[in-house]
Design a protein around this motif. Structure first.
Motif, mmCIF file in Angstrom:
data_model
loop_
_atom_site.group_PDB
_atom_site.id
_atom_site.type_symbol
_atom_site.label_atom_id
_atom_site.label_comp_id
_atom_site.label_asym_id
_atom_site.label_seq_id
_atom_site.Cartn_x
_atom_site.Cartn_y
_atom_site.Cartn_z
ATOM 1 N N ASP A 2 0.831 -1.212 0.000
ATOM 2 C CA ASP A 2 0.000 0.000 0.000
ATOM 3 C C ASP A 2 0.863 1.259 0.000
ATOM 4 O O ASP A 2 0.340 2.374 0.081
ATOM 5 N N GLY A 3 2.189 1.073 0.023
ATOM 6 C CA GLY A 3 3.091 2.226 -0.065
ATOM 7 C C GLY A 3 3.573 2.753 1.279
ATOM 8 O O GLY A 3 4.178 3.820 1.343
ATOM 9 N N ILE A 4 3.297 2.012 2.343
ATOM 10 C CA ILE A 4 3.759 2.476 3.658
ATOM 11 C C ILE A 4 5.209 2.050 3.859
ATOM 12 O O ILE A 4 5.599 0.931 3.525
ATOM 13 N N ARG A 5 6.007 2.971 4.390
ATOM 14 C CA ARG A 5 7.421 2.668 4.602
ATOM 15 C C ARG A 5 7.627 2.197 6.042
ATOM 16 O O ARG A 5 7.078 2.796 6.962
ATOM 17 N N PHE A 6 8.406 1.162 6.197
ATOM 18 C CA PHE A 6 8.700 0.666 7.539
ATOM 19 C C PHE A 6 10.132 0.992 7.934
ATOM 20 O O PHE A 6 11.045 0.841 7.126
ATOM 21 N N ILE A 7 10.295 1.479 9.143
ATOM 22 C CA ILE A 7 11.636 1.693 9.676
ATOM 23 C C ILE A 7 11.883 0.512 10.597
ATOM 24 O O ILE A 7 11.271 0.413 11.668
ATOM 25 N N GLU A 8 12.741 -0.380 10.136
ATOM 26 C CA GLU A 8 12.984 -1.636 10.858
ATOM 27 C C GLU A 8 13.353 -1.405 12.307
ATOM 28 O O GLU A 8 14.158 -0.515 12.600
ATOM 29 N N PRO A 9 12.815 -2.200 13.202
ATOM 30 C CA PRO A 9 13.288 -2.096 14.586
ATOM 31 C C PRO A 9 14.740 -2.558 14.675
ATOM 32 O O PRO A 9 15.199 -3.330 13.834
ATOM 33 N N SER A 10 15.435 -2.075 15.683
ATOM 34 C CA SER A 10 16.825 -2.509 15.830
ATOM 35 C C SER A 10 16.882 -3.697 16.781
ATOM 36 O O SER A 10 15.883 -4.072 17.393
ATOM 37 N N GLU A 11 18.076 -4.283 16.873
ATOM 38 C CA GLU A 11 18.253 -5.450 17.733
ATOM 39 C C GLU A 11 18.818 -5.019 19.064
ATOM 40 O O GLU A 11 19.523 -4.022 19.146
ATOM 41 N N GLY A 12 18.515 -5.770 20.090
ATOM 42 C CA GLY A 12 19.099 -5.466 21.391
ATOM 43 C C GLY A 12 18.233 -6.001 22.501
ATOM 44 O O GLY A 12 17.390 -6.881 22.281
ATOM 45 N N PHE A 13 18.430 -5.465 23.683
ATOM 46 C CA PHE A 13 17.698 -5.919 24.855
ATOM 47 C C PHE A 13 16.271 -5.372 24.795
ATOM 48 O O PHE A 13 16.068 -4.170 24.662
#
Ligand code: PMT
Length: 403
Positions: A145-156
């Motif tokens: 649908d054209g929505i951009r995702f900002i990936e979550p980062s890794e960690g605690f």
């Protein structure tokens, strides 16, 4: 007053523990000069009160679709029209699911349907939730649908797990928003050479050895690099795809031709991305005339082609070398071996046994491996979106290395 003060960012805060980071995000966006308004869901208000966001944004906070403060407008439409960018942060699995299905049962989801501004989502959740097929499916739908995702980062993670699921840092999100409005081209001034497609190794004038590569992944990489401002050269094997805009295309057929074309660009290249599926063997003898069939079997003697990536690794001076690896088993092991053996900086590994990924598909699912045990896995995505994410991930990693 700067040019950013003309830009309106609508932050939609949904209910997860990462709401505390959304407070810092709103503060940073306001400090950067954006006009920021905030909508909160009911569950977000379980974590932080609207007053906190009001203080950070210097605007009243919206929480209820039916709380019409100004009779001259309809609040959710007014907000949807006001926004130049809508940023859902943190985006819970719940809001992702609702948005993917067009549900509009609160102020956030109603605005998401009503706005025509670009929508970004910055997910934050438990690692297993993020990996759940339903969440993956919903993210994919929203991508389409054209929505951009900002990936979550890794960690605690707050739930006690260590893994992917942390809301991207407020500083980074603010930087991305700034880049979006200032039209930053992070590969401006860089020359990027991409190889794509299969090679053809001739047996005789009518026959050849080849593979199933369609060129889609390599063409997507070239298009993404050009979109990020790179002077992009695409060295393509025989494929039937339209040329990506703003890219210089060099057509080749065999592994040898591809090697020569890449070497001709190599000295001036900053990045070389080897997406092509290059034949490892070619017929020892190329018949000048069509081979005639005869009784019994036919043996074809093969010899090795040049390993282009290996050769580039040997000659590497300043270039960043990015290879691909198409594997059917022991993907990680072979990818890491290739990284080492070919002196590459990154290897993008495809498990080509995955459904709808790899050769001749519109989507792909890869893991990016880099030096010093760097590893980032991407979900199944359209190749064009994946290409942008891969380049962004590499840029971010290189930035971090320089710091
Ligand atoms: O083109 P599509 O249909 O979109 O499919 C995409 C893809 C599956 C082809 C692509 O994503 C991919 O995985 N490309 C690499 C395929 C491959 O040949 O992998 P490999 O493991 O055999 O080679 C490893 C690396 O060495 C690759 O970067 C390859 O370009 C390079 N190589 C290999 C052999 C050779 N003689 N010279 C090379 O440079």
């Amino acid at each position: 007053m700067n040019e950013l003060s003309e830009k309106n960012v609508l932050v939609c805060v949904t209910g997860g523990i990462a709401v505390y980071k959304a407070v810092a995000l709103v503060s940073k966006l306001s400090q950067a000069g954006f006009k920021v308004k905030v909508i909160m869901t009911e569950s977000a208000m379980e974590f932080v009160t609207p007053l906190t966001f009001q203080a950070m944004s210097r605007h009243e906070v919206y929480t209820d679709t039916f709380d019409e403060k100004d009779p001259s407008v309809i609040a959710h439409i007014d907000l949807a029209d006001w926004a130049d960018l809508v940023l859902v942060a943190p985006a819970t699995a719940n809001v992702i699911g609702k948005a993917a299905n067009g549900i509009a049962d609160d102020m956030v989801t109603t605005v998401l349907l009503a706005t025509t501004a670009p929508v970004w989502m910055a997910p934050a959740m438990n690692v297993h939730m993020y990996d759940h097929p339903a969440v993956i499916r919903n993210i994919r739908r929203l991508h389409d649908d054209g929505i951009r995702f900002i990936e979550p980062s890794e960690g605690f993670l707050a739930c006690g797990y260590v893994g992917k699921g942390r809301l991207e840092e407020p500083e980074k999100l603010t930087e991305l928003v700034g880049g979006f409005f200032s039209g930053t081209k992070p590969l401006q001034g860089k020359k990027v050479v991409v190889t794509a497609g299969p090679t053809r190794e001739r047996i005789d004038p009518v026959r050849f050895l080849t593979n199933f590569s369609s060129g889609k992944m390599g063409y997507a990489m070239a298009e993404a690099a050009a979109g990020m401002g790179a002077d992009t050269v695409l060295i393509s094997g025989p494929v039937s795809l339209p040329e990506p805009p703003g890219v210089r295309v060099v057509r080749t057929e065999s592994a040898e031709e591809m090697l020569n074309a890449v070497l001709a660009e190599y000295d001036k290249a900053d990045w070389v991305i080897k997406t092509a599926a290059v034949a490892d063997y070619k017929p020892k003898e190329v018949h000048g005339r069509k081979m005639k069939k005869q009784e019994g079997g036919q043996l074809l003697e093969l010899e090795r082609t040049a390993d282009i990536l290996l050769e580039l690794g040997r000659r590497k001076s300043h270039q960043l070398l990015i290879g691909f690896a198409a594997e059917t088993n022991d993907v990680e092991k072979y990818a890491k071996e290739k990284l080492e053996k070919k002196n590459a900086d990154y290897i993008i590994a495809n498990d080509v046994t995955e459904a709808n990924a790899g050769f001749n598909t519109d989507d792909n699912k890869v893991t990016l491996f880099g030096k010093h045990a760097f590893e980032q896995t991407f979900p199944l995505l359209p190749k064009k979106e994946l290409a942008k994410r891969l380049l962004t991930a590499i840029l971010e990693k290189e930035d971090a290395n320089d710091r």
